[in-house]
Design a protein around this motif. Structure first.
Motif, PDB file in Angstrom:
ATOM      1  N   SER A 286       2.083  -2.092-111.937  1.00 31.31           N
ATOM      2  CA  SER A 286       1.507  -0.890-112.553  1.00 31.31           C
ATOM      3  C   SER A 286       2.002   0.395-111.901  1.00 31.31           C
ATOM      4  CB  SER A 286      -0.020  -0.951-112.511  1.00 31.31           C
ATOM      5  OG  SER A 286      -0.492  -0.941-111.162  1.00 31.31           O
ATOM      6  N   TRP A 287       2.497   0.294-110.655  1.00 26.53           N
ATOM      7  CA  TRP A 287       2.964   1.501-109.972  1.00 26.53           C
ATOM      8  C   TRP A 287       4.347   1.372-109.342  1.00 26.53           C
ATOM      9  CZ3 TRP A 287       3.917   0.186-104.967  1.00 26.53           C
ATOM     10  CH2 TRP A 287       3.169  -0.859-104.405  1.00 26.53           C
ATOM     11  N   ALA A 288       4.811   0.142-109.078  1.00 21.97           N
ATOM     12  CA  ALA A 288       6.045  -0.022-108.306  1.00 21.97           C
ATOM     13  C   ALA A 288       7.279   0.488-109.046  1.00 21.97           C
ATOM     14  CB  ALA A 288       6.229  -1.497-107.930  1.00 21.97           C
ATOM     15  N   LEU A 289       7.340   0.302-110.360  1.00 18.88           N
ATOM     16  CA  LEU A 289       8.557   0.708-111.086  1.00 18.88           C
ATOM     17  C   LEU A 289       8.748   2.220-111.121  1.00 18.88           C
ATOM     18  CD1 LEU A 289       7.647  -2.223-112.687  1.00 18.88           C
ATOM     19  CD2 LEU A 289       9.897  -1.684-113.623  1.00 18.88           C
ATOM     20  N   LYS A 290       7.669   2.952-110.844  1.00 17.40           N
ATOM     21  CA  LYS A 290       7.794   4.413-110.774  1.00 17.40           C
ATOM     22  C   LYS A 290       8.544   4.857-109.516  1.00 17.40           C
ATOM     23  CE  LYS A 290       3.315   4.831-113.109  1.00 17.40           C
ATOM     24  NZ  LYS A 290       1.888   5.251-112.954  1.00 17.40           N
ATOM     25  N   LYS A 299      16.697  -1.614-110.235  1.00 19.33           N
ATOM     26  CA  LYS A 299      16.036  -2.829-110.717  1.00 19.33           C
ATOM     27  C   LYS A 299      14.778  -3.139-109.911  1.00 19.33           C
ATOM     28  CE  LYS A 299      20.260  -5.197-112.278  1.00 19.33           C
ATOM     29  NZ  LYS A 299      21.266  -4.250-111.781  1.00 19.33           N
ATOM     30  N   TYR A 300      13.792  -3.645-110.641  1.00 15.26           N
ATOM     31  CA  TYR A 300      12.588  -4.227-110.043  1.00 15.26           C
ATOM     32  C   TYR A 300      12.653  -5.729-110.311  1.00 15.26           C
ATOM     33  CZ  TYR A 300       7.650  -5.692-109.880  1.00 15.26           C
ATOM     34  OH  TYR A 300       6.471  -6.347-109.624  1.00 15.26           O
ATOM     35  N   ALA A 331      10.547  -5.820-120.134  1.00 13.35           N
ATOM     36  CA  ALA A 331      11.903  -5.312-119.878  1.00 13.35           C
ATOM     37  C   ALA A 331      12.226  -4.150-120.817  1.00 13.35           C
ATOM     38  CB  ALA A 331      12.914  -6.443-120.044  1.00 13.35           C
ATOM     39  N   LEU A 332      11.860  -4.299-122.090  1.00 10.49           N
ATOM     40  CA  LEU A 332      12.126  -3.234-123.059  1.00 10.49           C
ATOM     41  C   LEU A 332      11.314  -1.984-122.749  1.00 10.49           C
ATOM     42  CD1 LEU A 332      13.586  -2.416-125.640  1.00 10.49           C
ATOM     43  CD2 LEU A 332      11.673  -3.395-126.951  1.00 10.49           C
ATOM     44  N   LYS A 333      10.052  -2.185-122.395  1.00 10.66           N
ATOM     45  CA  LYS A 333       9.181  -1.054-122.068  1.00 10.66           C
ATOM     46  C   LYS A 333       9.755  -0.220-120.934  1.00 10.66           C
ATOM     47  CE  LYS A 333       4.712  -0.209-119.809  1.00 10.66           C
ATOM     48  NZ  LYS A 333       3.493  -0.869-119.245  1.00 10.66           N
ATOM     49  N   GLY A 338      14.300   4.013-118.175  1.00  9.27           N
ATOM     50  CA  GLY A 338      15.508   4.114-117.367  1.00  9.27           C
ATOM     51  C   GLY A 338      15.590   3.184-116.178  1.00  9.27           C
ATOM     52  N   VAL A 339      14.725   2.169-116.119  1.00  8.38           N
ATOM     53  CA  VAL A 339      14.783   1.200-115.013  1.00  8.38           C
ATOM     54  C   VAL A 339      14.760  -0.220-115.587  1.00  8.38           C
ATOM     55  CG1 VAL A 339      13.699   2.735-113.322  1.00  8.38           C
ATOM     56  CG2 VAL A 339      12.269   1.238-114.716  1.00  8.38           C
ATOM     57  N   HIS A 340      15.200  -1.158-114.786  1.00 10.90           N
ATOM     58  CA  HIS A 340      15.316  -2.537-115.235  1.00 10.90           C
ATOM     59  C   HIS A 340      14.215  -3.405-114.614  1.00 10.90           C
ATOM     60  CE1 HIS A 340      19.294  -1.903-117.058  1.00 10.90           C
ATOM     61  NE2 HIS A 340      19.512  -1.081-116.036  1.00 10.90           N
ATOM     62  N   TYR A 341      13.588  -4.214-115.465  1.00 13.31           N
ATOM     63  CA  TYR A 341      12.526  -5.130-115.043  1.00 13.31           C
ATOM     64  C   TYR A 341      13.043  -6.564-115.158  1.00 13.31           C
ATOM     65  CZ  TYR A 341       8.076  -7.698-115.248  1.00 13.31           C
ATOM     66  OH  TYR A 341       7.052  -8.578-115.019  1.00 13.31           O
TER      67      TYR A 341
END
Length: 405
Positions: A286-290, A299-300, A331-333, A338-341
């Motif tokens: 919920s917060w790490a990809l930011k 990438k996360y 991944a799409l979200k 601009g980041v990869h899941y």
């Protein structure tokens, strides 16, 4: 008629055995005859810790009559186990984690009855010596010291011997004892799969990249810190306060104490990251990809996925569909931001262990053994792993030295 058929088979097998022991004849035998083993080590049983059903620590059972492994394919090897490493995956598998998926992997055509995996031997890390090689094994010989990460669908290393494919095995680092070596393979191949195969990191592109490792003091975390630091990355980790100096000693540049409050606050104040490896799970997504650098290929990669839970709960087909839908939507979200899941998974690889062995022998990576148990103390070793808050790996010494090889 039945007696005559049985007699002919017996005579035929005796002739083949006699020919296989005769000098100058072995090379001319047909392939089926050459598969006969005339080894003086022929055995049918061995000591091992097994489980006969899924459950808590009480299901662990020691036996001297576990089935001795048999080479069924020409690329397989039998390894005498000197030391075995335990991981959280062993505790989870003891309780039935991934049972549906692993049963499908063991028996893709669903020929065998339910529960055919029992008695099941746990243990995903092994360090030992090659005792026997299949006909197509070229890179190993009897007596070679090796290490390996054992796939979860195979019988494990809490036994005197284990059967592996040659492509899962690597020569052990010369500078390590078997106990030290057994602390590395499973966490190393898991970290390698997540960081290299999924994350795209390599020793020639890692310099000055900013890497965040969430949950840095466990087995995968302690290895990942050392590997990416050896490749020139700047490494930030999260851990409890009492592990800070330990992780700095492994090469961490910046340490954030998760016991001091929500870690997202101090992490948000730092420069953004090129890659995040998540060993924690929970609400971190919920917060790490930011914290990633947007629109830069950042990438996360999380190792805490619902894949096994989905297949256990919904069945293999529906569980895989649910997992595919989940990872695709996430991944799409995040790609729109601009980041990869990505999801990371363990992948057995002798080639990866070859690379890791060279790093260990070059003193770039050292094993982190938190505690060692004897073969008779396997239940206590499981209790130790089950408590969590690890500072490295728990290792079980199966046999001592190499005098009994």
């Amino acid at each position: 008629m039945l007696k005559m058929t049985s007699l002919r088979r017996l005579v035929h097998s005796r002739v083949l055995l006699h020919l296989s022991e005769s000098p100058g004849v072995h090379s001319s035998l047909p392939r089926c005859a050459r598969l006969l083993s005339t080894s003086s080590r022929c055995r049918t049983v061995m000591p091992a810790w097994v489980i006969d059903k899924y459950g808590s620590n009480e299901v662990l059972r020691f036996t001297k009559n576990a089935s001795f492994p048999i080479i069924n394919y020409p690329n397989e090897v039998i390894v005498k186990v000197f030391a075995a490493g335990l991981s959280p995956i062993d505790v989870a598998m003891r309780g039935g984690y991934g049972a549906a998926t692993l049963s499908m992997k063991r028996d893709p055509l669903n020929i065998k009855q339910s529960g055919s995996e029992f008695p099941l031997v746990l243990g995903r890390d092994v360090s030992g010596v090659i005792m026997e090689c299949g006909l197509d094994v070229k890179h190993f010989r009897e007596g070679d010291e090796v290490w390996a990460a054992i796939p979860p669908w195979k019988q494990g290393s809490l036994a005197e011997f284990v059967l592996l494919s040659a492509n899962e095995v690597s020569h052990k680092p010369k500078c390590l004892s078997h106990i030290e070596a057994a602390a590395i393979p499973y966490v190393a191949t898991t970290a390698w799969s997540a960081l290299v195969n999924t994350g795209g990191l390599r020793k020639d592109n890692c310099a000055n990249k900013r890497i965040l490792i969430l949950g840095g003091s466990g087995g995968v975390g302690t290895f990942a810190v050392q590997m990416v630091k050896a490749w020139g990355a700047h490494v930030t980790v999260t851990c409890s306060q009492n592990a800070e100096q330990f992780l700095r000693g492994l090469g961490a540049d910046h340490v954030v104490d998760y016991t001091a409050g929500p870690v997202e606050e101090p992490l948000s104040a730092l420069e953004k990251f090129d890659l995040i490896l998540d060993n924690v799970g929970g609400d971190t997504e919920s917060w790490a990809l930011k914290l990633l650098k947007p629109w830069s290929g950042a990438k996360y990669v999380t190792l805490v996925t619902p894949f096994m839970q989905n297949t256990d709960r919904l069945g293999v087909a529906d569980g895989m569909m649910q997992s595919a839908a989940t990872v695709a939507s996430k991944a799409l979200k995040h790609l729109m931001k601009g980041v990869h899941y990505r999801w990371g998974f363990f992948a057995p690889s002798g080639c990866a262990l070859d690379e890791i062995r060279d790093m260990v022998d070059a003193k770039q990576i050292r094993p982190v053994v938190e505690e060692t148990f004897s073969f008779s103390q396997v239940p206590q070793a499981f209790e130790k792993v089950e408590k969590g808050h690890a500072r490295g790996k728990t290792v079980v010494q199966i046999s001592k030295g190499g005098d009994d090889v």
